[in-house]
Scaffold this active site. Sequence first.
Site, mmCIF file in Angstrom:
data_model
loop_
_atom_site.group_PDB
_atom_site.id
_atom_site.type_symbol
_atom_site.label_atom_id
_atom_site.label_comp_id
_atom_site.label_asym_id
_atom_site.label_seq_id
_atom_site.Cartn_x
_atom_site.Cartn_y
_atom_site.Cartn_z
ATOM 1 N N LYS A 193 0.842 -1.202 0.000
ATOM 2 C CA LYS A 193 0.000 0.000 0.000
ATOM 3 C C LYS A 193 0.875 1.248 0.000
ATOM 4 O O LYS A 193 0.669 2.176 -0.768
ATOM 5 C CB LYS A 193 -0.917 -0.034 1.221
ATOM 6 C CG LYS A 193 -1.845 1.143 1.332
ATOM 7 C CD LYS A 193 -2.751 0.992 2.547
ATOM 8 C CE LYS A 193 -3.504 2.282 2.804
ATOM 9 N NZ LYS A 193 -4.321 2.206 4.020
ATOM 10 N N GLU A 199 10.865 -4.524 4.103
ATOM 11 C CA GLU A 199 10.999 -5.932 3.711
ATOM 12 C C GLU A 199 10.629 -6.120 2.234
ATOM 13 O O GLU A 199 11.299 -6.849 1.487
ATOM 14 C CB GLU A 199 10.073 -6.800 4.573
ATOM 15 C CG GLU A 199 10.447 -6.848 6.043
ATOM 16 C CD GLU A 199 9.819 -5.736 6.884
ATOM 17 O OE1 GLU A 199 9.406 -4.703 6.303
ATOM 18 O OE2 GLU A 199 9.753 -5.903 8.106
ATOM 19 N N GLY A 246 -4.565 -2.033 5.139
ATOM 20 C CA GLY A 246 -3.815 -3.173 4.593
ATOM 21 C C GLY A 246 -4.430 -4.512 4.975
ATOM 22 O O GLY A 246 -4.601 -5.404 4.142
ATOM 23 N N ARG A 247 -4.794 -4.670 6.246
ATOM 24 C CA ARG A 247 -5.305 -5.973 6.697
ATOM 25 C C ARG A 247 -6.748 -6.224 6.279
ATOM 26 O O ARG A 247 -7.300 -7.283 6.545
ATOM 27 C CB ARG A 247 -5.136 -6.099 8.218
ATOM 28 C CG ARG A 247 -5.737 -4.957 9.005
ATOM 29 C CD ARG A 247 -5.285 -4.983 10.462
ATOM 30 N NE ARG A 247 -5.750 -3.812 11.208
ATOM 31 C CZ ARG A 247 -5.112 -2.645 11.253
ATOM 32 N NH1 ARG A 247 -3.977 -2.474 10.590
ATOM 33 N NH2 ARG A 247 -5.581 -1.645 11.968
ATOM 34 N N GLU A 332 -3.676 -6.423 15.253
ATOM 35 C CA GLU A 332 -3.229 -5.115 14.771
ATOM 36 C C GLU A 332 -4.396 -4.119 14.855
ATOM 37 O O GLU A 332 -4.203 -2.939 15.095
ATOM 38 C CB GLU A 332 -2.687 -5.212 13.336
ATOM 39 C CG GLU A 332 -1.807 -4.022 12.959
ATOM 40 C CD GLU A 332 -1.102 -4.158 11.616
ATOM 41 O OE1 GLU A 332 -1.794 -4.191 10.580
ATOM 42 O OE2 GLU A 332 0.144 -4.213 11.591
ATOM 43 N N HIS A 363 -2.719 -33.288 19.177
ATOM 44 C CA HIS A 363 -1.590 -34.127 19.581
ATOM 45 C C HIS A 363 -0.386 -33.289 19.981
ATOM 46 O O HIS A 363 0.718 -33.792 20.085
ATOM 47 C CB HIS A 363 -1.235 -35.101 18.454
ATOM 48 C CG HIS A 363 -2.359 -36.044 18.150
ATOM 49 N ND1 HIS A 363 -2.530 -37.238 18.819
ATOM 50 C CD2 HIS A 363 -3.408 -35.930 17.311
ATOM 51 C CE1 HIS A 363 -3.623 -37.841 18.367
ATOM 52 N NE2 HIS A 363 -4.178 -37.065 17.446
ATOM 53 N N LYS A 472 10.076 0.143 13.883
ATOM 54 C CA LYS A 472 10.662 0.454 12.564
ATOM 55 C C LYS A 472 11.672 1.588 12.708
ATOM 56 O O LYS A 472 12.756 1.545 12.117
ATOM 57 C CB LYS A 472 9.569 0.895 11.584
ATOM 58 C CG LYS A 472 8.602 -0.191 11.162
ATOM 59 C CD LYS A 472 7.649 0.386 10.101
ATOM 60 C CE LYS A 472 6.436 -0.482 9.897
ATOM 61 N NZ LYS A 472 5.431 0.105 9.031
HETATM 62 O O1 F6P Z 1 3.778 -2.371 9.647
HETATM 63 C C1 F6P Z 1 2.478 -2.807 9.609
HETATM 64 C C2 F6P Z 1 1.905 -2.651 8.259
HETATM 65 O O2 F6P Z 1 1.761 -1.306 8.000
HETATM 66 C C3 F6P Z 1 0.586 -3.386 8.084
HETATM 67 O O3 F6P Z 1 -0.483 -2.692 8.610
HETATM 68 C C4 F6P Z 1 0.543 -3.575 6.615
HETATM 69 O O4 F6P Z 1 -0.393 -4.546 6.227
HETATM 70 C C5 F6P Z 1 1.972 -3.986 6.347
HETATM 71 O O5 F6P Z 1 2.737 -3.195 7.239
HETATM 72 C C6 F6P Z 1 2.449 -3.793 4.936
HETATM 73 O O6 F6P Z 1 2.338 -2.472 4.538
HETATM 74 P P1 F6P Z 1 2.433 -2.079 3.008
HETATM 75 O O7 F6P Z 1 1.293 -2.734 2.310
HETATM 76 O O8 F6P Z 1 2.353 -0.584 2.985
HETATM 77 O O9 F6P Z 1 3.752 -2.569 2.493
#
Ligand code: F6P
Length: 506
Positions: A193, A199, A246-247, A332, A363, A472
């Site tokens: 987003k 990452e 995002g979620r 979150e 189990h 972060k």
């Molecule tokens: O750090 C949390 C977060 O902002 C989530 O809410 C989100 O889904 C994820 O990182 C990834 O964010 P993006 O879609 O901006 O890479």
Amino acid sequence: MRIAPSWQSLSAHAARLCESRLAELVAADGARARDFSVRVGALYGNFSRQRFDRDAHAALVAMANEAGVPAALQALFEGDPVNRSEHRAALHTALRSDLGRSEAARSAHAQARAARERMAALAAALESSDITDVVNVGIGGSDLGPRLAADALGDFGSGRFRLHFLNNADAHPLQRLLRELDPARTAVVLVSKSFGTQETLLNGTALKQWLRRDDALYAVTAAPSKAEAFGVASERVLPMWDWVGGRYSLWSAVGFAVVLAIGMSRFEELLAGAAEMDAHVLSAAPESNLACWHALSLVWNRNGLGFDTHAVMPYDERLALLPAYLQQLVMESLGKSVRPDGTEVEVATVPVLWGGTGTSSQHSFFQALHQGTDSVPTDFVGVARPAHGFEGSHRAQLANLLAQMEALANGADSDDAQKRYPGNRPSTLLLLDELTPHSLGALLALYEHSVFVLATLWGINAFDQWGVELGKRVADKLLPALNGDGSQGVADPVTRELLAQIRGGS
Ligand code: F6P
């Protein structure tokens, strides 16, 4: 302290019922097993193994009404700025439903439809290309939803593409993946987003260099200029919007990987299932509203009985990723302790959510559920009819699911203390007639709405996530020290010592 009357009533009912036994509650009310349930299409929820009675449930419903849950839901669907800290709407419902009457909701719905048309065209072009493998690069909401849906619904697809998901900063999965992929036959979809997530940019940069061509790079983002600056051609950038969290974004072009896995019409069925749940949740009064039953059960367990974790146990391996997906959605969204106006919430909010699939979890950690000192309220998620022909296996699967719920609720006595089961451990059954795109859409939308109802009851914002920002920022400050620029700038003595150990690690 401004404890509303309905919260006081909740405490009174909890005090009245805290010693009560589930088996007795069930025995005392012959219609309870039937009445404490709600069906919405192919999804049936049964709450009769929650430790409230009809009076306590009525008090919970009163609490939902006092908190203004029906009006809050309406505001959500209309695109009011429910995400108050970021002054934004949360219009994920408009990605699949046209229930909102406002200009904002209608416009969002139209934009979502247009994005789906572009997504379908890009998917069709990929299908007629030489591409065999697609890598979805994203994290959090840009990973968990599409990965869950593609995995759960894989049997509905043609298997045209092999799908891969790269999410975190650990490059071992990247290294393994590159060993098996051919850059000439691989497409990469960067889903972010913000298009600023460390990452995703790390993995995306490595893949871009490995591909050595930009025509197989795709992006899904609300920051198209950043994607284009990265090297993705604008015709391969699909939109996201700041009015979708995002979620909550699986239903948007974030679901591109799902479209590649199962095709556009099946993806539309996923949206239709969510839309069916939207229509129910928006129109049903709290006493007959599945999302309210679910959320109120959580409030009862968390705030009435004081349980601090909540488990989700799918009895279907196709839903193995559901607990991880729900961890982000629930924790979150609800991991907050202040209200939007900055005041402290006086009651406990989110429980720790965890889980695993049955029967394998039986189990491993179910021992603790049966005889540990803590009660863990559990959602059992079952599927009545399987998509395989091994009927004996499926009957065993369902027998185990029903047995666990019964054993947790009723326990068993014994002269031998080691073989005594305390019971009285609450659970809910969420039963899908079958696992289809439609029923999965309904299930996930149910959880989304349950989260929103909980946020309304607790008075918190379900759509921001400031808690993840501090880590972060600290990581950004520490990176120079790990790059070998010395740790003089690192103020924290423990971190300094740990850095020294990492550098000189034996
Ligand atoms: O750090 C949390 C977060 O902002 C989530 O809410 C989100 O889904 C994820 O990182 C990834 O964010 P993006 O879609 O901006 O890479």
